[in-house]
Design a protein around this motif. Structure first.
Motif, short mmCIF file in Angstrom:
data_model
loop_
_atom_site.label_atom_id
_atom_site.label_comp_id
_atom_site.label_asym_id
_atom_site.label_seq_id
_atom_site.Cartn_x
_atom_site.Cartn_y
_atom_site.Cartn_z
N LYS A 168 0.84 -1.32 0.01
CA LYS A 168 0.10 0.19 0.07
C LYS A 168 0.94 1.21 0.06
CE LYS A 168 -4.07 -2.10 2.01
NZ LYS A 168 -4.45 -2.36 3.41
N ASN A 169 0.54 1.94 -1.03
CA ASN A 169 1.24 3.49 -1.02
C ASN A 169 2.80 3.38 -0.73
OD1 ASN A 169 -0.81 5.17 -1.87
ND2 ASN A 169 -1.62 5.01 0.06
N ILE A 170 3.53 2.32 -1.75
CA ILE A 170 4.91 2.23 -1.44
C ILE A 170 5.77 3.19 -1.97
CG2 ILE A 170 7.07 0.66 -1.65
CD1 ILE A 170 5.06 -0.34 0.27
N GLU A 171 6.47 3.92 -1.30
CA GLU A 171 7.52 4.65 -1.74
C GLU A 171 8.85 4.30 -1.35
OE1 GLU A 171 4.74 8.54 -0.84
OE2 GLU A 171 6.88 9.09 -0.86
N LYS A 172 9.83 4.44 -2.02
CA LYS A 172 11.20 4.20 -1.84
C LYS A 172 12.20 5.46 -2.61
CE LYS A 172 14.54 1.82 -0.34
NZ LYS A 172 15.00 1.38 1.31
N GLU B 93 13.54 -2.14 2.94
CA GLU B 93 12.26 -1.65 3.52
C GLU B 93 11.81 -0.31 2.62
OE1 GLU B 93 11.68 -1.55 8.43
OE2 GLU B 93 13.75 -1.34 7.75
N PRO B 94 10.51 -0.28 2.62
CA PRO B 94 10.24 0.98 1.97
C PRO B 94 10.57 2.22 2.59
CG PRO B 94 8.28 -0.20 2.68
CD PRO B 94 9.53 -1.09 3.06
N SER B 95 10.62 3.35 2.06
CA SER B 95 10.88 4.79 2.96
C SER B 95 9.63 5.19 3.42
CB SER B 95 11.09 5.86 1.96
OG SER B 95 12.25 5.65 1.24
N LYS B 96 8.23 4.57 2.69
CA LYS B 96 6.78 4.91 3.15
C LYS B 96 6.12 3.74 2.72
CE LYS B 96 6.20 9.88 3.42
NZ LYS B 96 5.91 11.03 2.63
N GLY B 97 4.83 3.41 3.36
CA GLY B 97 3.61 2.70 2.88
C GLY B 97 3.77 1.34 3.63
N GLN B 98 2.89 0.29 3.60
CA GLN B 98 2.89 -0.79 4.14
C GLN B 98 3.07 -1.94 3.39
OE1 GLN B 98 -0.28 1.48 5.44
NE2 GLN B 98 1.28 2.12 6.59
N VAL B 99 3.73 -3.08 3.94
CA VAL B 99 3.93 -4.14 3.12
C VAL B 99 3.32 -5.40 4.20
CG1 VAL B 99 5.54 -5.99 2.66
CG2 VAL B 99 6.10 -3.53 2.60
N GLU B 100 2.40 -6.35 3.46
CA GLU B 100 1.63 -7.28 4.15
C GLU B 100 1.92 -8.44 3.31
OE1 GLU B 100 -2.35 -6.86 5.53
OE2 GLU B 100 -2.72 -8.94 4.84
N ILE B 101 2.57 -9.41 3.84
CA ILE B 101 3.12 -10.74 3.11
C ILE B 101 2.42 -11.86 3.87
CG2 ILE B 101 5.00 -12.25 2.43
CD1 ILE B 101 5.06 -9.68 1.08
N ASP B 102 1.72 -12.79 3.19
CA ASP B 102 0.97 -13.92 3.89
C ASP B 102 0.33 -13.67 5.05
OD1 ASP B 102 0.19 -16.72 4.10
OD2 ASP B 102 2.33 -17.38 4.81
N GLY B 103 -0.48 -12.40 5.25
CA GLY B 103 -1.25 -12.09 6.31
C GLY B 103 -0.48 -11.28 7.41
N LYS B 104 0.79 -11.19 7.24
CA LYS B 104 1.60 -10.57 8.40
C LYS B 104 2.21 -9.21 8.01
CE LYS B 104 5.11 -12.05 11.45
NZ LYS B 104 4.78 -13.05 12.55
N GLN B 105 1.76 -8.18 8.74
CA GLN B 105 2.31 -6.67 8.50
C GLN B 105 3.82 -7.01 8.96
OE1 GLN B 105 1.08 -3.54 7.94
NE2 GLN B 105 -1.03 -4.23 7.40
N THR B 106 4.53 -6.54 7.86
CA THR B 106 5.96 -6.41 8.23
C THR B 106 6.62 -5.48 8.79
OG1 THR B 106 6.72 -6.23 6.05
CG2 THR B 106 6.25 -8.38 6.42
N ASN B 107 5.94 -4.26 8.96
CA ASN B 107 6.62 -3.08 9.22
C ASN B 107 6.73 -3.18 10.80
OD1 ASN B 107 4.81 -2.65 7.18
ND2 ASN B 107 5.42 -0.42 7.29
N GLY B 108 8.18 -2.84 11.20
CA GLY B 108 8.52 -2.90 12.68
C GLY B 108 8.79 -4.01 13.12
N LEU B 109 9.01 -5.31 12.34
CA LEU B 109 9.51 -6.42 12.61
C LEU B 109 11.21 -6.17 12.69
CD1 LEU B 109 7.83 -9.29 10.38
CD2 LEU B 109 7.26 -8.57 12.93
N SER B 110 11.90 -7.15 13.61
CA SER B 110 13.24 -7.04 13.92
C SER B 110 13.90 -7.54 12.67
CB SER B 110 13.60 -7.68 15.15
OG SER B 110 13.37 -9.04 15.22
N ASP B 111 15.09 -7.34 12.51
CA ASP B 111 15.99 -8.04 11.35
C ASP B 111 15.88 -9.38 11.57
OD1 ASP B 111 16.75 -5.70 10.31
OD2 ASP B 111 18.60 -5.67 10.91
N ALA B 112 15.87 -10.15 12.80
CA ALA B 112 16.11 -11.56 13.17
C ALA B 112 14.69 -11.94 12.72
CB ALA B 112 16.25 -11.97 14.54
N GLN B 113 13.47 -11.38 13.24
CA GLN B 113 12.23 -11.64 12.73
C GLN B 113 11.83 -11.81 10.99
OE1 GLN B 113 10.40 -8.71 15.37
NE2 GLN B 113 9.26 -10.34 16.73
N LEU B 114 12.35 -10.81 10.78
CA LEU B 114 12.39 -10.85 9.17
C LEU B 114 12.82 -11.84 8.47
CD1 LEU B 114 12.73 -7.09 8.21
CD2 LEU B 114 10.71 -8.24 7.96
#
Ligand code: ADP
Ligand code: ADP
Length: 221
Positions: A5-9, A56-77
C-alpha cells in the motif's frame, strides 16, 4: 498473499535523492503468477526486494502472507523470509564448492530439520525440476539451464508460499528460458505457488496471469 500500500522508496546519498518507487499499490492473490516489466532503472528490483523483505520502503505498508512486516526486527524478518519466500536470481547464486544436493539443502540449515530429512526434501525438490540424476555434480559441471533448475529446487525446498524471481531466464537462451518457464508454470499450477517474476522478455510475461508495468517508479498498467 501480497499487499503493498502506497509504497515509496527514496534512495538518498549526500548529494542525490532518487525516487525509485512512487506510491505503488499492488495486491497479489494466492496462486497468482504475476510478471513485472519496465525499462532499466524503473524500480523493478527495488520492488521485488521490498516484497522479498530484503529492503524496507521509505513509506507505505507491506503485508506478506497475512503478516504486517513493518516494525519487525531483522531476526524476525530473516526467519519469516526463510519460512515464507523462495528466491531465484538471474545469475543463479549457487555455491560452486558444494554439490548440487548440498546447495539445495541450504535454506533448511536455518531451520530445525534433521540431516536425513534435509536430504529427503532436497532430493524431492530436485526431482520436481527433473535433476535427480545430477545430485552429486558440482554447479560448474552443469549448463546454465540446469544451474537455474538447481536454484529453483533450492527456492522451493522449504515449501514457501511465495516464489520471487528476478529475471530467471535473463542469462539463458530461449529454449532453456522456456524450460525454466515450464517449471515455474508447473509449480504455480500443481503446487499453487504464488509467483512474482521480473522479466525483460514479453514472451515470458505473456505466459503469466498478469503483467504489471513500471515506468520511472510508478505503476503504469
Ligand atoms: P530496475 O530493477 O528496474 O533496473 P532498480 O530498482 O534497480 O531498477 O533501480 C531504481 C532506481 O533506484 C534507479 O534509478 C537506481 O539507480 C536507483 N537505485 C537502486 N538501488 C540504489 C541504491 N542502493 N542506492 C541509490 N540508488 C539506487
Ligand atoms: P543480477 O541478476 O542483476 O546479477 P541478481 O538477480 O543476481 O542480480 O540479484 C538481485 C539482488 O538480490 C542483488 O541485489 C543481490 O545482492 C541480491 N541477492 C543475490 N543473492 C541473494 C541471496 N541468496 N539472498 C538474498 N539476496 C540475494
Amino acid at each position: 498473499m501480497i499487499q503493498l500500500k502506497n509504497i515509496e522508496k527514496v534512495y538518498r546519498t549526500t548529494t542525490i535523492e532518487t525516487v525509485a518507487l512512487n506510491k505503488v499499490n499492488l495486491s497479489v492473490e494466492k496462486g497468482e503468477f504475476v510478471s513485472i516489466m519496465g525499462p532499466s532503472g524503473c524500480g523493478k528490483s527495488t520492488l521485488l526486494n521490498i516484497i522479498g523483505l530484503l529492503d524496507e520502503p521509505s513509506k507505505g505498508q507491506v503485508e506478506i502472507d497475512g503478516k504486517q512486516t513493518n516494525g519487525l526486527s531483522d531476526a524476525q524478518l530473516a526467519s519469516f523470509r526463510n519460512q515464507t519466500l523462495g528466491f531465484i536470481f538471474q545469475s543463479f547464486h549457487l555455491i560452486n564448492d558444494l554439490p548440487v544436493l548440498d546447495n539445495v539443502e541450504l535454506p533448511l540449515l536455518y531451520r530445525n530439520v534433521s540431516s536425513a530429512e534435509r536430504r529427503r526434501l532436497a532430493s524431492e525438490a530436485l526431482e520436481k525440476v527433473g535433476l535427480s540424476n545430477r545430485m552429486k555434480h558440482y554447479p560448474n559441471q552443469l549448463s546454465g539451464g540446469q544451474k537455474q533448475r538447481v536454484a529453483i529446487a533450492r527456492a522451493i525446498v522449504g515449501q514457501p508460499e511465495i516464489i520471487l524471481a528476478d529475471e530467471p531466464t535473463g542469462n539463458l537462451d530461449s529454449n532453456m528460458g522456456n524450460e525454466i518457464m515450464d517449471i515455474l508454470l508447473t509449480l504455480n499450477q500443481r503446487d499453487n505457488a504464488t509467483i512474482v517474476m521480473v522479466t525483460h522478455d514479453e514472451n515470458m510475461a505473456k505466459r503469466t496471469h498478469r503483467l504489471i508495468r513500471l515506468f520511472d517508479g510508478s505503476q503504469v498498467s
